[in-house]
Scaffold this active site. Sequence first.
Site, PDB file in Angstrom:
ATOM      1  N   PHE A 292      -4.656  11.202  66.706  1.00 22.80           N
ATOM      2  CA  PHE A 292      -4.641   9.839  67.382  1.00 22.80           C
ATOM      3  C   PHE A 292      -5.594   8.966  66.831  1.00 22.80           C
ATOM      4  CE2 PHE A 292      -2.698  10.942  71.635  1.00 22.80           C
ATOM      5  CZ  PHE A 292      -2.504  12.290  71.298  1.00 22.80           C
ATOM      6  N   ASP A 293      -5.086   8.189  65.612  1.00 23.51           N
ATOM      7  CA  ASP A 293      -5.944   7.355  64.709  1.00 23.51           C
ATOM      8  C   ASP A 293      -6.791   6.280  65.437  1.00 23.51           C
ATOM      9  OD1 ASP A 293      -5.442   9.056  62.622  1.00 23.51           O
ATOM     10  OD2 ASP A 293      -3.709   8.016  62.159  1.00 23.51           O
ATOM     11  N   GLY A 295      -7.607   6.131  69.163  1.00 17.28           N
ATOM     12  CA  GLY A 295      -8.308   6.926  70.295  1.00 17.28           C
ATOM     13  C   GLY A 295      -9.169   8.066  69.741  1.00 17.28           C
ATOM     14  N   TYR A 297     -10.487   8.367  66.334  1.00 16.50           N
ATOM     15  CA  TYR A 297     -11.347   7.986  65.312  1.00 16.50           C
ATOM     16  C   TYR A 297     -11.707   6.424  65.494  1.00 16.50           C
ATOM     17  CZ  TYR A 297      -9.258  12.060  62.978  1.00 16.50           C
ATOM     18  OH  TYR A 297      -8.888  13.470  62.519  1.00 16.50           O
ATOM     19  N   ILE A 299      -9.642   2.763  64.953  1.00 19.09           N
ATOM     20  CA  ILE A 299      -8.947   2.196  63.953  1.00 19.09           C
ATOM     21  C   ILE A 299      -9.768   0.856  63.112  1.00 19.09           C
ATOM     22  CG2 ILE A 299      -7.314   0.430  64.871  1.00 19.09           C
ATOM     23  CD1 ILE A 299      -6.076   3.032  62.403  1.00 19.09           C
ATOM     24  N   TYR A 377      -4.600   8.489  54.496  1.00 23.16           N
ATOM     25  CA  TYR A 377      -3.390   7.354  54.849  1.00 23.16           C
ATOM     26  C   TYR A 377      -4.135   5.896  54.866  1.00 23.16           C
ATOM     27  CZ  TYR A 377       1.321   7.574  55.891  1.00 23.16           C
ATOM     28  OH  TYR A 377       2.605   7.357  55.812  1.00 23.16           O
ATOM     29  N   TYR A 379      -3.179   2.207  56.910  1.00 21.50           N
ATOM     30  CA  TYR A 379      -2.402   1.446  57.915  1.00 21.50           C
ATOM     31  C   TYR A 379      -2.782   0.160  57.786  1.00 21.50           C
ATOM     32  CZ  TYR A 379      -1.349   6.193  59.951  1.00 21.50           C
ATOM     33  OH  TYR A 379      -0.835   7.172  60.266  1.00 21.50           O
ATOM     34  N   HIS A 427       7.108  14.027  59.909  1.00 18.64           N
ATOM     35  CA  HIS A 427       6.196  13.752  60.887  1.00 18.64           C
ATOM     36  C   HIS A 427       6.558  12.310  61.277  1.00 18.64           C
ATOM     37  CE1 HIS A 427       4.479  12.154  57.019  1.00 18.64           C
ATOM     38  NE2 HIS A 427       4.017  11.306  57.846  1.00 18.64           N
ATOM     39  N   HIS A 429       4.874   8.412  62.787  1.00 21.09           N
ATOM     40  CA  HIS A 429       3.898   7.601  63.111  1.00 21.09           C
ATOM     41  C   HIS A 429       4.202   6.888  64.213  1.00 21.09           C
ATOM     42  CE1 HIS A 429       2.078   8.175  59.137  1.00 21.09           C
ATOM     43  NE2 HIS A 429       3.411   8.591  58.514  1.00 21.09           N
ATOM     44  N   ASP A 436      -0.961  -8.202  76.879  1.00 21.92           N
ATOM     45  CA  ASP A 436      -1.064  -8.866  78.132  1.00 21.92           C
ATOM     46  C   ASP A 436      -0.417 -10.180  78.152  1.00 21.92           C
ATOM     47  OD1 ASP A 436      -2.679  -6.615  78.624  1.00 21.92           O
ATOM     48  OD2 ASP A 436      -4.709  -7.675  78.355  1.00 21.92           O
TER      49      ASP A 436
HETATM   50 CU   LIG Z   1       3.770   9.372  57.103  1.00 18.54          CU
END
Ligand SMILES: [Cu+2]
Length: 632
Positions: A292-293, A295, A297, A299, A377, A379, A427, A429, A436
């Site tokens: 859970f990148d 929550g 770690y 981001i 990775y 993002y 896998h 992502h 909101d």
């Molecule tokens: Cu991937």
Amino acid sequence: MDTVYASAHTASHPLDPLSASEIGTAAAIVRAVHDLGAGMRFETIVLHEPQAQPGQRRAFVAVYDVSSGDLFEAIVSLSTSTVEHWIPRPGAKPRIAPDEFLLAEQIAKADPRFIAALAKRGITDLSLVCSDPWSCGVFGHADEVGRRLIQTITWVRNRPYDNHYAHPIEGLSAVVDINRGEVVRIDDYGVVPVPREEGNYAARFQKKWRAGLKPIEVVQPEGPSFSVDGYDVAWCGWTFRVGFTPREGLVLHDLHIQDGDVSRSIIKRACLAEMVVPYGHPGGVHPRKNAFDCGEYGIGVLANSLELGCDCLGAIHYFDAVVNRIDGTAETIRNAICLHEEDTGILWKHTDFRTQETDVRRGRRLVISFIATVGNYEYAFYWHLYLDGTIELDVKLTGIINTAGLMQDGSTGRGTLVSPGVVGHVHQHVFNVRLDMAVDGPNNTVVEVDTVADPPGPDNPWHNALSIVETPLLTEKAARRTGDPARIRSWKIVSRERKTALGHHPGYRLVAHSALRTPASPTNQVGQRAGFVAYDIWVTPTRPDERWPAGDYVNQSNPGEGLPAWTEQDRDVADRPITVWHTFGHNHIVRPEDFPVQPVVHCGFILQPFGFFDRNPTLDIPPAKSTHSCCA
Ligand SMILES: [Cu+2]
């Protein structure tokens, strides 16, 4: 100690992110009132965003004690130097901080059992061993209960600067108690030869360059069309505010667009809220890879400092990001957020074939972006605003796939061979955004829109009749929805309190082009702890304390937290401030072409005005002709 840069902008708006000095002050206030001693660490120090009436500046602080494992939340008034709320969160596990990444590796590499397991594989030079810190999830091992854990997954370089992800040490993991600084257990699933063929991508290793690439330059001779005041941005009728948090990264506040004399609101707050990357191989260390990148770690804390002319072309405005370290000091990530314009080809065109008169307008977009490096990775998150009122989030996925070795029998398991002995497992992502909404005011409703064929009959003699079936989603349970390709389903967010001159409820359509639900069983780790993956959209009444779709503390979290639990209340979600949560992503069946570094792949969504304006709002865009274009 790292250099702490002073923030160039002094706080002047209630939504300005905390400055470096405010972060330090918030930590000092908490420490003065609730000193947890030598084991005290700061998970989060972030602006406590004011809800209705902007008053004094407040910070939200999550603080923990590595000796006891206890975690507390504090609301701190920076104006009165007081702790206004102090809330224990029993059982909650803080995120894994960047400060802890290399610490976990050091702890693993100092353990004799880990050194012995490496030696069994012929690896004795520990300086070449790279053991990445992965979150663990909850897998019921008795020796893990009550501990805050990191599992290290390990690769080895052939020589310094070599890409270690080309050399996975398959089947070996150190389970590290990061609070106590000790190895709990070595998981060794058996020796598999370490592939040694090099898979380098860096410029230093490239022997021959492709010839014939002439420069393409972006020229903006009069500068950009946007203006920036602190964190306020204005561009071609759009106005919004930039925010940044350690967990979410970039946040957009109060997105408005000009319509004649009126500035009309669209979104109150938009951000990435969670993401998870489940791997589909059932053996060895791999079932525990469900990162859970957001929550686990954060981001935002992993944002890059962007490079002018490489990451970003054109006339660029950079915003720095200020985040806290676990010691309570601030770290400034220089040039973390990039703001610039891009040409997008034609905006619209028509030739009247009788008169041969042509009208064409160039399109452009405003891009607000940041890029995070999460271990192997990258993002990259790009919010796009277009002249016609369209809003887009384009997520670019790049970096290095998480490589694995072969199975004991020499097969690839649930993956693709990308290099001799190197496998990329299937896998996903999966991302979840928190929107909101405030389309033309605070009170909105989501309407599901299906396109269906009418039954043949006297009213439909040629069987071509299509009906647009609109269904308002009135309660939380009714608003847990998935797409339906057979009905070409989409969703609109509308204000039912207003009508345009044409009689429409002004709305924005969610174009969910990357909707993705993981096919994994709801009984597995991700189905349990990332319940948001079950639906393409969820709708909840907007609440400041419901921000995290997989729960407040995701690291080693319990099943069912966040959206699945909240929406069980089945609250009304019509004609009130609502939050739309959209789940989307990329199903990554690894290609050999993704290795040794992956060319960008995209996923995201579009929000498009639908009956918001009474006609194409871009007729006033003046015709333009580039004087830098030439015939080749
Ligand atoms: Cu991937």
